[in-house]
Design a protein around this motif. Sequence first.
Motif, short mmCIF file in Angstrom:
data_model
loop_
_atom_site.label_atom_id
_atom_site.label_comp_id
_atom_site.label_asym_id
_atom_site.label_seq_id
_atom_site.Cartn_x
_atom_site.Cartn_y
_atom_site.Cartn_z
N LYS A 205 0.83 -1.21 0.00
CA LYS A 205 0.00 0.00 0.00
C LYS A 205 0.86 1.26 0.00
O LYS A 205 0.48 2.26 -0.61
N VAL A 206 2.00 1.21 0.67
CA VAL A 206 2.92 2.35 0.64
C VAL A 206 3.36 2.61 -0.79
O VAL A 206 3.36 3.75 -1.26
N ALA A 207 3.72 1.55 -1.50
CA ALA A 207 4.14 1.70 -2.90
C ALA A 207 3.01 2.29 -3.74
O ALA A 207 3.25 3.13 -4.61
N LEU A 208 1.79 1.87 -3.50
CA LEU A 208 0.65 2.40 -4.25
C LEU A 208 0.45 3.89 -3.97
O LEU A 208 0.23 4.67 -4.90
N VAL A 209 0.56 4.28 -2.72
CA VAL A 209 0.42 5.70 -2.38
C VAL A 209 1.51 6.52 -3.07
O VAL A 209 1.24 7.59 -3.63
N ILE A 210 2.73 6.01 -3.04
CA ILE A 210 3.83 6.72 -3.70
C ILE A 210 3.53 6.89 -5.18
O ILE A 210 3.73 7.97 -5.75
N SER A 211 3.07 5.84 -5.82
CA SER A 211 2.79 5.93 -7.25
C SER A 211 1.68 6.94 -7.53
O SER A 211 1.73 7.66 -8.52
N MET A 212 0.70 7.04 -6.65
CA MET A 212 -0.37 8.03 -6.84
C MET A 212 0.16 9.45 -6.63
O MET A 212 -0.20 10.36 -7.37
N TRP A 213 1.01 9.63 -5.62
CA TRP A 213 1.57 10.96 -5.35
C TRP A 213 2.37 11.47 -6.54
O TRP A 213 2.32 12.64 -6.86
N PHE A 214 3.13 10.58 -7.16
CA PHE A 214 4.03 11.00 -8.22
C PHE A 214 3.48 10.76 -9.62
O PHE A 214 4.21 10.88 -10.59
N ALA A 215 2.20 10.45 -9.73
CA ALA A 215 1.61 10.16 -11.03
C ALA A 215 1.70 11.37 -11.96
O ALA A 215 1.83 11.22 -13.17
N GLU A 216 1.66 12.56 -11.39
CA GLU A 216 1.67 13.76 -12.22
C GLU A 216 3.04 14.42 -12.25
O GLU A 216 3.19 15.51 -12.78
#
Length: 71
Positions: A27-38
């Motif tokens: 879940k940490v990895a998923l949050v990171i990917s969402m934060w840096f998606a843009e």
Amino acid sequence: MSIQLPRQQEVVAEAMQVLQQHLPPSKVALVISMWFAEGGDYLKTREELFAGETVASLAAKIQAFQEQKVD
């Protein structure tokens, strides 16, 4: 009166520590990917957070975290 605001990098680092304490690595990895998606460098951040980890070591941590939550 002067207000001191924390640097953005310090806030992100603190937030990452909180996430790592309360969420499984997946879940940490998923949050990171969402934060840096843009924008940002997701791969660099991921490498810093999971340096030396393997799929097997992360799976073991996820399993231990899930077992801890059940108890």
